[in-house]
Write a protein that holds these residues in place. Structure first.
Motif, PDB file in Angstrom:
ATOM      1  N   ASP A   1       0.848  -1.196   0.000  1.00 42.99           N
ATOM      2  CA  ASP A   1       0.000   0.000   0.000  1.00 42.99           C
ATOM      3  C   ASP A   1       0.878   1.237   0.000  1.00 42.99           C
ATOM      4  N   PRO A   2       0.953   1.985  -1.102  1.00 41.60           N
ATOM      5  CA  PRO A   2       0.354   1.697  -2.412  1.00 41.60           C
ATOM      6  C   PRO A   2       1.079   0.545  -3.107  1.00 41.60           C
ATOM      7  N   ILE A   3       0.456   0.001  -4.131  1.00 37.30           N
ATOM      8  CA  ILE A   3       1.040  -1.143  -4.821  1.00 37.30           C
ATOM      9  C   ILE A   3       2.324  -0.745  -5.551  1.00 37.30           C
ATOM     10  N   ASN A   4       3.207  -1.708  -5.731  1.00 35.40           N
ATOM     11  CA  ASN A   4       4.469  -1.492  -6.437  1.00 35.40           C
ATOM     12  C   ASN A   4       4.251  -1.774  -7.919  1.00 35.40           C
ATOM     13  N   ALA A   5       4.230  -0.726  -8.713  1.00 44.31           N
ATOM     14  CA  ALA A   5       3.903  -0.867 -10.136  1.00 44.31           C
ATOM     15  C   ALA A   5       4.944  -1.679 -10.899  1.00 44.31           C
TER      16      ALA A   5
ATOM     17  N   PHE B   1       5.790   7.319 -10.978  1.00 43.78           N
ATOM     18  CA  PHE B   1       6.969   7.340 -11.837  1.00 43.78           C
ATOM     19  C   PHE B   1       6.662   6.621 -13.148  1.00 43.78           C
ATOM     20  N   VAL B   2       7.454   6.930 -14.134  1.00 41.61           N
ATOM     21  CA  VAL B   2       7.343   6.280 -15.439  1.00 41.61           C
ATOM     22  C   VAL B   2       8.205   5.027 -15.433  1.00 41.61           C
ATOM     23  N   VAL B   3       7.615   3.909 -15.848  1.00 38.33           N
ATOM     24  CA  VAL B   3       8.365   2.664 -15.996  1.00 38.33           C
ATOM     25  C   VAL B   3       8.812   2.589 -17.453  1.00 38.33           C
ATOM     26  N   GLU B   4      10.078   2.749 -17.670  1.00 38.69           N
ATOM     27  CA  GLU B   4      10.613   2.827 -19.031  1.00 38.69           C
ATOM     28  C   GLU B   4      10.205   1.626 -19.869  1.00 38.69           C
ATOM     29  N   GLY B   5       9.644   1.928 -21.042  1.00 39.99           N
ATOM     30  CA  GLY B   5       9.292   0.876 -21.982  1.00 39.99           C
ATOM     31  C   GLY B   5       8.042   0.090 -21.615  1.00 39.99           C
TER      32      GLY B   5
ATOM     33  N   SER C   1       1.356   2.836 -11.986  1.00 46.14           N
ATOM     34  CA  SER C   1       2.032   3.704 -11.033  1.00 46.14           C
ATOM     35  C   SER C   1       1.234   4.988 -10.804  1.00 46.14           C
ATOM     36  N   PHE C   2       0.660   5.537 -11.877  1.00 47.93           N
ATOM     37  CA  PHE C   2      -0.116   6.775 -11.788  1.00 47.93           C
ATOM     38  C   PHE C   2      -1.348   6.592 -10.904  1.00 47.93           C
ATOM     39  N   ILE C   3      -1.975   5.418 -10.966  1.00 51.33           N
ATOM     40  CA  ILE C   3      -3.199   5.180 -10.199  1.00 51.33           C
ATOM     41  C   ILE C   3      -2.937   4.372  -8.930  1.00 51.33           C
ATOM     42  N   SER C   4      -1.674   4.156  -8.602  1.00 50.54           N
ATOM     43  CA  SER C   4      -1.317   3.452  -7.369  1.00 50.54           C
ATOM     44  C   SER C   4      -1.357   4.450  -6.217  1.00 50.54           C
TER      45      SER C   4
END
Length: 401
Positions: free
Chosen positions: A59-63, A270-274, A282-285
């Protein structure tokens, strides 16, 4: 209850004492449908917690590590608690316009303490024998009970003051996040109940887990009560819907802006590359325990939009079916958790543990299969109880369940 009803003397908030104006009917199909919708969503998350708990969900989840299906399902389940607590506040307003402030206070206190007792004496023991230490899980039912008790006082505020209180708590409670207390601190138990998710040591080896610290939820239930006048029968449907649309889209827009700024309201995304899917996750976590500002904005905003949708299609079979679940939410809540515990313990007794001390599915798809399979069997007794509540108004205790 159809027709007009006068407003009691000493009515809550800024409701007049004249008993002259028509008020909203006690049960509206779109409110029950929305409540039922979140109850059905909740079943999916509780199935995961029963049969797939060996798969860690933070919590929050790990994207970067979460199974995408769980990531999106977890976001969907995020709508449950905020919408349900807000509707609880709205429901109290609807109750208050039919009753005196003293009757409303009495109802809130009785219902609040009953919910606390159910959490401590029934729901928590359902999990004993699975967890390594007997734990009182202070979860959503406990939280709603405390919020109802608090609302018995807060509802006496003028409506603008109550709404201001709700907004201040909603928007600013994350400023309290740096305040962390430990077991030795004198105010630790109170702070753990209010804002810090933690474990409180109890006598005889018991512990209490404050899964739902109540401070943010006090803001939510206050705002739910505050929008109650929108649902008066003398408010035109198009006016109510316009207000709800503005509220819903406004909250969602505020979420998007604050999330893009990425400096307040929750842990940064954060942005996960690729990997655009994981970047979206990640945006909604968002942080649920306690609920962050960014957790509450889209979920409450989505709830407002769904109220409009269900009101516009209120003659559909979908709304009618969802309203069955929403018409007996406590019954459904206790029923589905009891059934899940019975199924789990039966499987554990028959096949034994296959994941450490647990019996768990090895594939999340089985959770989805069970989700589809359980909806109709749970619907049948819930529909029976919902009809019983409508038919037997003479049985006073039914209104508490």
């Amino acid at each position: 209850m159809a027709g007009s009803i006068s407003i009691p003397s000493g009515a809550v908030g800024n409701v007049s004492q004249s008993r002259a104006k028509p008020v909203v009917s006690a049960r509206l199909a779109n409110i029950d449908a929305l409540r039922g919708f979140v109850m059905v969503l909740m079943l999916l998350d509780h199935l995961r917690e029963t049969w797939f708990v060996n798969y860690a969900v933070t919590d929050p989840i790990n994207a970067t590590t979460i199974l995408p299906a769980i990531g999106f399902a977890r976001f969907a389940a995020s709508f449950c608690a905020p919408i349900f607590v807000a509707l609880t506040g709205l429901g109290v307003y609807l109750f208050s316009v039919h009753h005196t402030v003293e009757e409303t206070t009495s109802y809130l206190l009785k219902r609040g303490f009953l919910l606390i007792a159910i959490e401590l004496l029934y729901l928590s023991p359902l999990y004993w024998g699975i967890v390594p230490q007997p734990t009182f899980w202070l979860q959503v039912i406990w939280c709603i009970g405390l919020c109802m008790i608090a609302l018995s006082v807060l509802m006496r505020l003028p409506r603008p003051a109550l709404i201001a209180f709700g907004l201040i708590v909603l928007c600013l409670h994350n400023l309290l996040d740096p305040i962390q207390m430990t077991q030795g601190d004198a105010l630790f138990p109170l702070w753990a109940i209010l804002h810090q998710r933690d474990v409180i040591a109890l006598p005889l080896g018991f512990v209490a887990k404050t899964t739902y610290p109540i401070l943010p939820w006090l803001g939510v239930i206050s705002l739910g009560f505050g929008i109650g006048p929108w649902f008066r029968s003398d408010t035109a449907p198009e006016v109510r819907q316009r207000r709800l649309l503005l509220l819903g889209f406004g909250l969602i827009a505020a979420f998007i802006v604050l999330r893009l700024i990425n400096v307040y309201g929750d842990k940064p995304w954060f942005v996960v590359e690729g990997d655009p899917v994981r970047s979206l996750i990640s945006f909604i976590s968002l942080t649920k325990y306690p609920p962050s500002l960014l957790f509450l904005l889209p979920t409450l905003g989505g709830g407002a939009l769904l109220l409009v949708l269900f009101e516009q299609i209120n003659n559909s079979r979908l709304v009618a079916a969802l309203a069955v679940f929403g018409g007996a939410p406590m019954f459904f809540y206790l029923l589905h958790l009891t059934v899940l515990r019975i199924l789990y313990h039966s499987a554990l007794a028959i096949w034994g543990p296959n994941q450490g001390q647990f019996y768990m599915f090895d594939n999340y798809n089985w959770v989805l299969v069970w989700y589809v399979a359980m909806i109709v069997p749970l619907y049948i007794p819930t529909a029976w109880y919902s009809r019983l509540k409508r038919r037997r108004k003479d049985i006073a205790w039914l209104k508490y369940f």
